[in-house]
Every structure is written in C-alpha cells, then in structure tokens.
Enzyme design. Structure first.
Site, PDB file in Angstrom:
ATOM      1  CB  THR A 124     -10.426 100.273 -36.186  1.00  0.00           C
ATOM      2  OG1 THR A 124     -11.305 100.407 -37.300  1.00  0.00           O
ATOM      3  CG2 THR A 124      -9.055 100.778 -36.566  1.00  0.00           C
ATOM      4  CB  ILE A 125      -9.213 100.031 -31.253  1.00  0.00           C
ATOM      5  CG1 ILE A 125      -9.035 101.430 -31.869  1.00  0.00           C
ATOM      6  CG2 ILE A 125      -8.346  99.874 -30.001  1.00  0.00           C
ATOM      7  CD1 ILE A 125      -7.640 101.741 -32.380  1.00  0.00           C
ATOM      8  N   GLY A 154     -11.938 108.158 -27.335  1.00  0.00           N
ATOM      9  CA  GLY A 154     -13.156 108.815 -27.790  1.00  0.00           C
ATOM     10  C   GLY A 154     -14.124 109.129 -26.660  1.00  0.00           C
ATOM     11  CB  SER A 213      -7.428 110.003 -28.985  1.00  0.00           C
ATOM     12  OG  SER A 213      -6.603 111.153 -29.037  1.00  0.00           O
ATOM     13  CB  CYS A 214      -4.509 107.788 -32.545  1.00  0.00           C
ATOM     14  SG  CYS A 214      -5.718 108.850 -33.357  1.00  0.00           S
ATOM     15  CG  ASN A 215      -4.394 112.925 -33.537  1.00  0.00           C
ATOM     16  OD1 ASN A 215      -3.419 112.781 -34.282  1.00  0.00           O
ATOM     17  ND2 ASN A 215      -5.632 112.990 -33.999  1.00  0.00           N
ATOM     18  NE  ARG A 231      -8.678 108.394 -39.473  1.00  0.00           N
ATOM     19  CZ  ARG A 231      -9.520 108.781 -38.511  1.00  0.00           C
ATOM     20  NH1 ARG A 231      -9.978 110.019 -38.467  1.00  0.00           N
ATOM     21  NH2 ARG A 231      -9.876 107.924 -37.584  1.00  0.00           N
ATOM     22  CG  HIS A 290      -6.540 116.868 -30.986  1.00  0.00           C
ATOM     23  ND1 HIS A 290      -7.201 117.671 -31.894  1.00  0.00           N
ATOM     24  CD2 HIS A 290      -6.845 115.602 -31.314  1.00  0.00           C
ATOM     25  CE1 HIS A 290      -7.855 116.907 -32.756  1.00  0.00           C
ATOM     26  NE2 HIS A 290      -7.667 115.646 -32.433  1.00  0.00           N
ATOM     27  CG  HIS A 318      -4.334 111.419 -37.475  1.00  0.00           C
ATOM     28  ND1 HIS A 318      -5.502 111.829 -38.066  1.00  0.00           N
ATOM     29  CD2 HIS A 318      -4.710 110.565 -36.490  1.00  0.00           C
ATOM     30  CE1 HIS A 318      -6.531 111.248 -37.474  1.00  0.00           C
ATOM     31  NE2 HIS A 318      -6.078 110.465 -36.514  1.00  0.00           N
ATOM     32  CD  GLN A 358      -5.714 106.462 -39.144  1.00  0.00           C
ATOM     33  OE1 GLN A 358      -4.605 106.975 -39.208  1.00  0.00           O
ATOM     34  NE2 GLN A 358      -6.296 105.910 -40.191  1.00  0.00           N
TER      35      GLN A 358
END
Lengths: 337, 337
Positions: free
Chosen positions: B11-12, B110, B139-141, B168, B194, B220, B301
């Site tokens: 994905t990334i 992660g 991370s994305c968040n 999600r 987070h 998200h 994300q």
C-alpha cells in the site's frame, strides 16, 4: 390499573407495549398503527387491541384479515395516558388530538423540545413531569448521556462535557438507510443537536457534541469526555457507576469487544429482542487524566428509552415517586445485566 | 540524483515509488517484495527493478515469470537511502541490514518510536531528521493530527487536544479484516496509542486520544477538539488552515458528505489511485466555543504519509530545507486540491 394507549406500534411502541404489560400497575388498553404490516400481525397475536391510526386506512386492515378494535379517537378518549411512539414530527401533529380528549401524553425524543414544557429522563428529573400533561421522553442518545452525567454532577460537579456520537446508520429493519462503507460527519456542523437536547434535562450544563454516521445497525457508540470539577480516580468513578441500575459496566473478562457481542450476550441472556436497556459502558475504558474523565458506551437506540417511557407514565400521573417507579420498572423488565 | 531503494512494495511502498519517480532530484533504484503478486507484476510493468526481499523466495518470482534484479542486500548496499515500507514490526527486523551497509533508512509509523531517535512530520519537525540516519515517518493518523496542531500551536498556543479517531476497519484490499456491521471501541482502554505518538512530534503537548473501528475501508475520520490558549473566531482558524498546503478545506458547495464522495472527487480530478494526500477538513465543521475548537477531518490512510516520506528522504540526506522540499513535493505530486 393505569390504562395505557400506545399510538404508533413500531420500534419503540411495540417495546413499550410489552413493558407496560409487564408492570403490576398498568395495562395496555390498545395500540394504534397506520399499516397492517408484520408488527400489526404480532400485536393481534399478543392480544393487544389494535386500532387504526388513520380512519381512511381501516379497510387495509380488514383486507389483510386483521380485526380493528376501533378508531384512534376512541382509544385516546378511553385511556388514562397515551404514549405517542409515532415517527418524528407526527407526535406534534397528534398533540391536538390528545388535548381534545384531555388525555395526558408522552412524546418521543424525535419531537422538538418546545412542543412540551418538560423533557424527561427518569434518573435526572423525574419530579419535573408531575406538573405537566405533555412530556417528552428524550432520545436514546440524550437518555444515554443524561444517565451518566447525573451521578457525575451530583458526586463531583461537571465543568464541561464533550462527546462524539458515532451513530448507527439505521435500525436493523431500516433497509432504505445508509451509509454503505462510509463514515459521515453528521451533521457536519457543530454542535450536533444532542448537546442542546441534553441541556433540556440539565439547563446549566456546558456540553458540546459531535455526530457521525457509520455503516452499522446494532447500536450507537459514544466517545465521552467529562471535565469534572475535581480530580478523581477512575476506580471511584467505576464504583459510582456500579450503583446505577441503568449503567451496565462490561467487565473485561466477558471479552465483549463491540456492539455485536453485546447484543449476542443480551440474546443469550434471554432478553426480549436482545434489548439492552442500560448504557453499556466498557469498564476498562473508564479513565481519568487530571480532571478529564473518558469512557466508551454503547447505546441501544431501539430500547434504552423503553424503561424511561414506563417511568414517565407514572411520573406524569403522579402514580409513584422516582425511586419507587425506577425500582418497579427495573425489576419487572429485568434491568441490571 | 538521490538513489532510493524501497523495501516493501504494498500500500505505502508502491505509492512512495511513484512519488519518488515524480521528483526532479531522486530516482527509484529498485523495489523489494516478498511475493510475486499483482503489485510485483505492476512494478515490472512500470519499469521498477524488482528485488526479492527474501532470498529463499526468489524461485517463486522466477516461476511466476517475473525477472528479479538481485537480492535486497545488493539493493540496500547501492542505495543512498532506503524507504522501509514493510508491515509493522518487520521494519525493526530490517534495521540491522540497513546498518550493515550504512544506508540511511526511513521507517513507517507502525514501528515503535524508540526504534529510532527521530519521528518525523514535514510540517512540524523537518529539521530534526538532519541529524539522524534512521527516521520514522509517523502514521497516517499521527501525520493528520500533527499537520493541524502545528499551525495552531504557532498561532494561538494549544492547551489540550482531545480527539476521537473513527478508524476504517481495513484498507480496501484487506479482505480478512473487519468489523462487519459493528462499532468497536479499539482499543477499549484510553488513551489509544495515537496521543503518545503525536507526542513524539510535539514532546510538550497535552493530548488524549480515543480510537474506534467501524465497517468502512475508504478513510479514517477524526472528531477533533483543541482547547486553544486564547479565544479565536472560527473564521480566523479557517484562514490559518487555508494557508497550509496539506490541509484541504472542503467547501460546503461541493456537497461532499463523507469519505465516499471525497475519494470520488479525487478520482474525478485524475489523482493516481484517487489518493487524498491532504487532511480533508470539512470547512463548515470548523467551530469555536470559547477556547474550544472543533472540526471533522478525513484522513486517507493509504496516502497521506506519501509526501511525508518524500520530504523525509531530503531531510535525512540534508538535500533541502523544509520549505524547499515541501514545495517541490507538493508541486510534483499536485498537492492542493
């Protein structure tokens, strides 16, 4: 015996009817419905006298082979109290009917607060209903928030409440609703109506709420933050909540990770329709950071207002005080998981 | 030209590879993958030299008819920098490999923060990476929270942040993940990771976060509350955010009500994979109540960390300063909806 009419026999109405029947001091005089659907069929099977909510539609019931006991006017005229469990906005249209027959009436939380003088939550303001003939039982989410806020206010004082309400898109039967695979800020604007609605119960409360909708049907989920007026240990808050019959603290060992298992537990326990009348608070989630309290609670949108409606009947008729009514309601329904 | 190795092409990784290729000062030396799946096939089609991340599995690629350029050791040895985009925890296992060849490495959010000395967000602490050989792109968040918090801290000062992250359940391709029709407090305990993760970017920040998981795959959604050090008009906050290239304020007239339409807009606009690299903040949601600021933002994300990885490459190699790097990255990718 208090003769209770139930106008609207859908998600809420049918549950209130069963709950009324379980009370030692009430009986169901009849239920009114607009359409001869599966719920009308069940009402007949249960022996609830069925009334046509709209006179022009009586023939639809006859065609479906369902016996009609009479018109909704007769039902309202003969009742000691009406529980209006019609869809949002219809309750307001029905108010003049109840006034015509001078029958005290309860409305649901979908109606505007200014339809009536008193908004009701049994734990928070039972006594206020004694002076009113028309009372609004606040919505599922407002009920859930009020039940938690009341003991916190009494014990510690509340400076501010901030809550994010992650709401189910629709009830299990509402097949036309969404979203699918989405997370919607809903409403996008802040605050959502829930904060002001909680203020109809606690008029001096400082509360901001944010709402979302997600593709789930089983329950709402609240992410709750309460800034208290003093620093408190989380353990003390757990003890405080454990004393509240309508707050169910989910113990960690139960391994209930969301609303799916919670509903399954309620069904396994033999509860009618798998109803969860209590706020379901994850015990592990109760945390404090300074004066900030946090927790997660699941709110069963279909059933948490049912015991509140029962208590509101007694409140509006002056048939019992808060403690007595709540105890009777809890005992007859089996509240307290 | 900076020679970039990308270890992990999921994905990334695949998005970072495309983004590296779009830069004027970098090129993709090669990408490493563990399995000859559809992504490996696409890497070959795009002309990215493909390396076997695990030597014992080289034969699987050969059997699938995919040419392998060499082993991951060779790739790392020849690169100026490695972007490790392997699944959570694998980056930590790979660290010794990068150290062996003295190749600077970037890890994803992660991985544990203490794997490296520096956690990175381009807008917030670009310069910190200059002194490190091993840097973690948060991370994305955490990226999404940091991008909003940085300008608020600079302009008004931040007393406290409280955020509910409605996450999600899985990415669109993660078919094994849930939940179905549920809302899970996740983790049930508070705070979620987070908040502490954002503190790796702003070490003196007071932040509490709560996480949930819902049956959605697209993005998200954050329900964000920031208590500022002064009272501010919502209009001023909107103006402040409008100046930030990686904050996209969704105008009301677009009628984008959730992540579904947002992704559709990104696809309509011709963005690769419909990626939304920016925080997508609903403009109408930006509200202030006294010193409390509230807003909703969607966080994609799969893609919001991609520009951050590009900037981190320049930061760790000292190839540009923050302003120059962010401007180049934004311009080449087309950031700023």
């Amino acid at each position: 015996m208090i003769q209770v009419a139930i106008n609207g026999y859908g998600t809420i109405g049918k549950r209130v009817a069963d709950a009324v029947r379980a009370q030692p001091d009430m009986e169901v005089l009849g239920v009114a419905k607009t359409r001869p659907n599966f719920e009308a069929e069940t009402a007949i099977d249960k022996g609830f006298p069925l009334y046509a909510a709209i006179e022009e539609r009586e023939h639809l019931f006859e065609e479906a082979g369902l016996d009609i006991a009479g018109s909704v006017d007769e039902l309202v005229a003969d009742a000691d109290v009406v529980v209006d469990a019609t869809p949002s906005g219809i309750g307001a249209e029905n108010k003049s009917l109840y006034e015509e027959y001078e029958t005290p009436a309860l409305y649901q939380g979908g109606e505007d607060a200014d339809l009536v003088g008193v908004s009701f939550n049994a734990r928070s303001n039972f006594e206020d209903a004694a002076e009113a003939d028309h009372v609004r039982v606040v919505s599922c989410n407002t009920t859930g928030l009020s039940r938690v806020i009341a003991p916190l206010r009494e014990e510690y004082g509340v400076e501010k409440v901030r809550a994010t309400l992650v709401r189910r898109g629709g009830d299990p039967g509402q097949t036309s609703r969404g979203p699918i695979n989405d997370i919607l800020p809903n409403p996008v604007t802040i605050p959502s109506h829930h904060g002001p609605d909680v203020e109809t119960i606690f008029d001096d409360l400082d509360i901001d709420t944010l709402g979302m909708k997600v593709p789930a049907t089983l329950m709402h989920m609240h992410s709750l933050n309460v800034t208290l007026e003093e620093e408190v240990d989380a353990a003390d808050v757990r003890e405080l909540f454990a004393d509240e019959s309508r707050l169910f603290l989910i113990p960690e060992h139960m391994a209930i990770d969301g609303s799916g298992k919670l509903k399954e537990y309620a069904l396994d326990a033999g509860r009618p329709r798998g109803d969860v009348w209590e706020n379901a608070i994850w015990e592990e989630s109760i945390s404090t950071v300074g004066r900030d309290l946090y927790l997660f609670q699941g709110i069963h949108q279909e059933s948490d207002v049912v015991p509140e409606n029962i208590d509101a009947i007694r409140a509006v008729l002056g048939a019992a005080d808060a403690e007595e009514s709540i105890e009777t309601t809890d005992e007859t329904l089996g509240i307290g998981l």
